[in-house]
Design an enzyme around this catalytic site. Structure first.
Site, short mmCIF file in Angstrom:
data_model
loop_
_atom_site.label_atom_id
_atom_site.label_comp_id
_atom_site.label_asym_id
_atom_site.label_seq_id
_atom_site.Cartn_x
_atom_site.Cartn_y
_atom_site.Cartn_z
N ASP A 62 34.81 -16.17 47.93
CA ASP A 62 36.07 -15.57 48.76
C ASP A 62 36.12 -14.58 48.59
O ASP A 62 35.69 -13.31 48.88
CB ASP A 62 36.89 -16.42 48.94
N LYS A 91 34.42 -10.50 49.24
CA LYS A 91 35.29 -9.21 49.64
C LYS A 91 34.77 -7.96 48.56
O LYS A 91 34.22 -6.34 49.06
CB LYS A 91 36.75 -9.66 49.33
#
Ligand code: ADP
Ligand code: ASP
Ligand code: MG
Length: 814
Positions: free
Chosen positions: A677, A681
């Site tokens: 994750d 980003k």
């Protein structure tokens, strides 16, 4: 004297005719002429019956039966039984004649324009007679007069030309000698000097009333219809349209010429010279002030007064290298069309020396093309000129206003509005009077074009945003709540009118073109149709609204794959779904490119740091010419929570479990704990800083044992965490011994990105990061030693929803 005209809807049924009666009953005791249309829809029925009869289709009898029924039932309902029989027998005898005429057309298998006019005139003849008898029965002082005895025309059936000299004399004489207070007359019909019934063109009852008003020099002509006046645009297509209280003859004429059906275009002419004002009033709301059309009544310097459109237009262009220098091409071109009696709606400015382009009604264009090709047969055979080019199914939209000529920039504003909304302009024209600017566009874009133009020119800059929300779980439902709470603020303060037109979850979807009630969206969705992602998109596309925004609150790869379809149709995309922006670089680049090409913003602020303005800040830095040198960040609310909570008195397993239960992690916690994750980003931030990077280019040194990462169920994963507890405790102790805290850090520098667990010493910006907060440090050419810092809650439904909200507002201000 006054002349009043009641249109088709105003007399469509007994209930409406009673409204007409009360309007007439409230008139002062002066003489009035009342012109009425056929009962609403009857003219269309007569025309379809004639057509069917002439095609020897017995179905004409169905239309006829419907016509009969409408009239007989109206008589029975309106006229007291005692006086019914006379009226019924008169009307039945007229209906018999009508049937004979239709049978004639059926037997011959042909409908001449003369017979068509004879048949269609029955609409007004029947309605006016019935209404006059009804009013008499109600005790009003009424006479009936057949307009065919007053209005004289030539034999141009279907749209006859009035002989004003004869007509005026007849009208003056009749009204001078008639002593009844009210005279009821049929609109639309007239007769030729040779005694044939003729008609004045569709919508021609307005014209009948104006002819009489002109002839008797009436004080006022009142057109009673089903809307409260002439509006800034057709109120049936533009909900925000407003009534124009005052308008000049010229403006009204121009608007009606370009399709404002509320007034039949020739209506102005008989009253213009005598300066008789025209009031447009609503039969269903007689108190509302309506519109006054009068001399110089052009609205205190306002520029654009109305927007109208004419549909069913084709463009016909003639072009070719051989057109330059050959004299008389235009003359021959226009002569050809004139000989065929084809009227030209618009001549475009695009006509240069080697091309002529005109707008013509769709129904005439094939004939026009054939005729023009024939005229230029020789030039076409020698390839000096190309055969005509046709483009069908177009519409003209026009801005109208007397004062437009003294203002610059209106056409720029018009075209940029259309352009922004992805309405392709096929041709443009500006009347020599500069009272109108017209654009030819595709038929399918009309509603969008009218509404966008209306927004630009009339709505005090209130912009309508149409939202289509997919995903109404945690984040989505919070988002809908926020929209509901802020609706008024957005409108009052930001001039944004936000309307949620469609919503969907994985099971159901629901639409409401007037905006879904945000108090009841749950039950509305519950009763909606079965969800279908493709159908959702197709519906949005076919609605073809301006400022449409697709909001993706899902985490679905399939949904993210549909973004190109949305963007290509000028539907903006706002998403908290990270998949698209962290997929392969080409896909990301393509989305950015489509957003630019189709003027449809693609915003994903919530992809990084939930509601924190991280991407927006980055964009502003770059736009102002700054350069990003380094980004250092803690971007995972979940990992921050885990490492802030973990210490030597709890197990790593329990902490992760708690994070999952409290909604800090993705449903599959390995997405967070593996660092994937965070990789996504930082990848997005690197790309937004202008670097071409893919997920494989990011260095990731996992802190989890390989075994934990390779588990394929949540259960197995949690089990493995238990097994490695000692390793986790060691990680904690190593850091604590150095007075450091563990933070999962993402970094981007010199075109390279990496993520991993780091020991952060006291005093570092990251050290005191609480709970699930995020922090980003931007080191740039301008922020060299002290970075620009953005810090705050980086996870949670409320803040994520507010980030989506902010993207919507950004689009609103776009
Ligand atoms: P009537 O039967 O009373 O003659 P029409 O149907 O001919 O009525 O004209 C009224 C209709 O004109 C309205 O219902 C509306 O749909 C349409 N219209 C188109 N443009 C405008 C406009 N700018 N203002 C008001 N009405 C308009
Ligand atoms: N009845 C005719 C029509 O429908 C004329 C009118 O209503 O103005 O066109
Ligand atoms: Mg009309």
């Amino acid at each position: 004297m006054k002349v009043l005209k009641f249109g088709g809807t105003s007399v469509a049924n007994p209930e409406n005719i009673n409204k007409v009666k009360s309007i007439l009953g409230n008139q002062a005791n002066e003489k009035i002429a009342v012109v009425v249309s056929a009962f609403g829809g009857v003219t269309d029925l007569l025309l379809s019956a004639s057509k069917l009869a002439s095609q020897q289709d017995l179905n004409f009898k169905n239309s006829l039966a419907e016509i009969e029924d409408r009239h007989i039932s109206t008589i029975k309902e309106l006229i007291p039984v005692t006086s019914q029989s006379g009226v019924l027998s008169k009307i039945k005898s007229e209906l018999n004649t009508l049937e004979t005429l239709l049978e004639g057309a059926f037997l011959i298998g042909e409908l001449t324009p003369k017979l068509s006019d004879k048949i269609v005139s029955y609409g007004e003849l029947l309605s006016s007679y019935i209404i006059s008898e009804f009013l008499k029965a109600e005790g009003l002082d009424v006479a009936f007069k057949d307009s065919r005895e007053l209005i004289v025309t030539d034999n141009n059936f279907g749209k006859a030309n009035v002989d004003f000299k004869k007509t005026n004399t007849l009208c003056e004489a009749y009204f001078a000698n008639n002593s009844n207070q009210i005279t009821i007359l049929p609109g639309f019909v007239a007769s030729s000097s040779t005694g044939n019934s003729t008609t004045l063109g569709r919508g021609g009852s307005d014209y009948t009333a104006a002819i009489i008003a002109g002839a008797v020099n009436a004080d006022i002509l009142e057109i009673w219809t089903d809307v409260s006046g002439m509006y800034t645009a057709n109120p049936k297509l533009v909900k925000q349209a407003k009534c124009v209280a005052n308008i000049s003859y010229e403006e009204a004429m121009e608007l009606s010429h370009f399709g404002a059906k509320v007034l039949y275009p020739p209506t102005i002419q008989p009253v213009l010279g005598k300066e008789i004002p025209i009031a447009i009033k609503n039969t269903f709301d007689p108190e509302s002030p309506g519109t006054l059309i009068a001399k110089n009544n052009n609205g205190n310097g306002k520029t654009v007064r109305g927007i109208s459109h004419v549909g069913n237009i084709s463009l016909l262009s003639l072009e070719g290298p051989g057109m330059i220098g050959i004299p008389g091409i235009s003359k021959r071109f226009f002569e050809t069309l004139s000989v065929k009696n084809i009227s030209i709606v618009l001549i475009t400015q695009a006509s240069s020396e080697h091309s002529i382009c005109v707008g013509i009604a769709d129904e005439d264009v094939d004939l026009a093309a054939e005729a023009v090709n024939e005229t230029f047969e020789y030039e076409i055979s020698t390839k000096k000129i190309k055969p005509v080019i046709l483009e069908k199914d177009l519409t003209i939209v026009a801005l109208v206003g007397d004062n437009m000529k003294s203002h610059q920039g209106l056409s720029g504003k018009m075209f940029s509005t259309l352009g922004k909304n992805n309405v392709n302009i096929r041709a443009i024209a500006q009347g020599a009077s500069e009272r109108n600017i017209s654009a030819v566009i595709k038929k399918d874009d009309v509603k969008k074009a009218l509404n966008s133009l209306h927004e630009t020119f009339f709505e005090e800059n209130i912009k309508q945003l149409n939202l289509f929300v997919m995903g109404v779980g945690n984040v989505g439902s919070k988002f809908l709540d926020q929209i509901r709470q802020q609706k008024k603020y957005l409108k009052d303060e930001l001039k944004l009118n936000v309307r949620v037109v469609g919503i969907s979850n994985s099971r159901k979807m629901a639409f409401d073109e007037n905006g879904i009630s945000l108090k009841e969206w749950e039950s509305i969705l519950g009763n909606g149709e079965a969800a279908d992602k493709k159908a959702f998109f197709e519906r949005i596309k076919s609605l073809n609204y301006r400022n449409s925004i697709f909001v993706d609150n899902t985490a679905s790869a399939e949904v993210s794959e549909s973004y190109p379809d949305y963007l290509k149709n000028s539907i903006s995309v706002v998403t908290c779904n990270k998949i698209a922006c962290s997929s392969d670089f080409e896909h990301y680049k393509n989305l950015k490119h489509l957003a630019k090409q189709y003027n449809s913003p693609f915003l994903f602020e919530t992809n990084v740091g939930a509601g924190l303005p991280i991407i927006d800040t980055l964009k502003h830095l770059i736009a102002s010419g700054d350069k990003i040198r380094k980004i250092q960040a803690v971007l995972s609310g979940s990992l921050n929570f885990v490492f802030n909570t973990f210490n030597d008195s709890v197990t790593f397993h329990d902490v992760v479990k708690q994070a999952q239960e409290q909604g800090y992690t993705e449903p599959d916690p390995t997405i967070d704990l593996s660092g994937v994750d965070v990789m996504r980003k930082i990848l997005i931030l690197a790309r937004e800083s202008g670097h071409q990077l893919d997920i494989e280019d990011i260095e990731n040194e996992p802190f989890l044992p390989e075994e934990s990462l390779e588990t394929n169920s949540n259960e197995a994963f949690f089990e493995s965490l238990k097994k490695y507890e000692a390793d986790f405790q060691k990680m904690y102790k190593d850091a604590a011994d150095k007075d450091c805290k563990l933070k999962y850090v993402a970094q981007f520098e010199d075109g390279k990105a990496k993520v991993g667990l780091q020991q952060i010493p006291k005093g570092h910006d990251f050290y005191n990061l609480e709970g699930s907060d995020n922090i980003v440090l931007f080191f740039t050419d301008r922020y060299v030693n002290q970075p620009l810092i953005i810090k705050g809650a980086g996870a949670g439904a409320d803040v994520t929803a507010s980030g989506i909200f902010a993207d919507i507002v950004r689009i609103g201000n776009f």
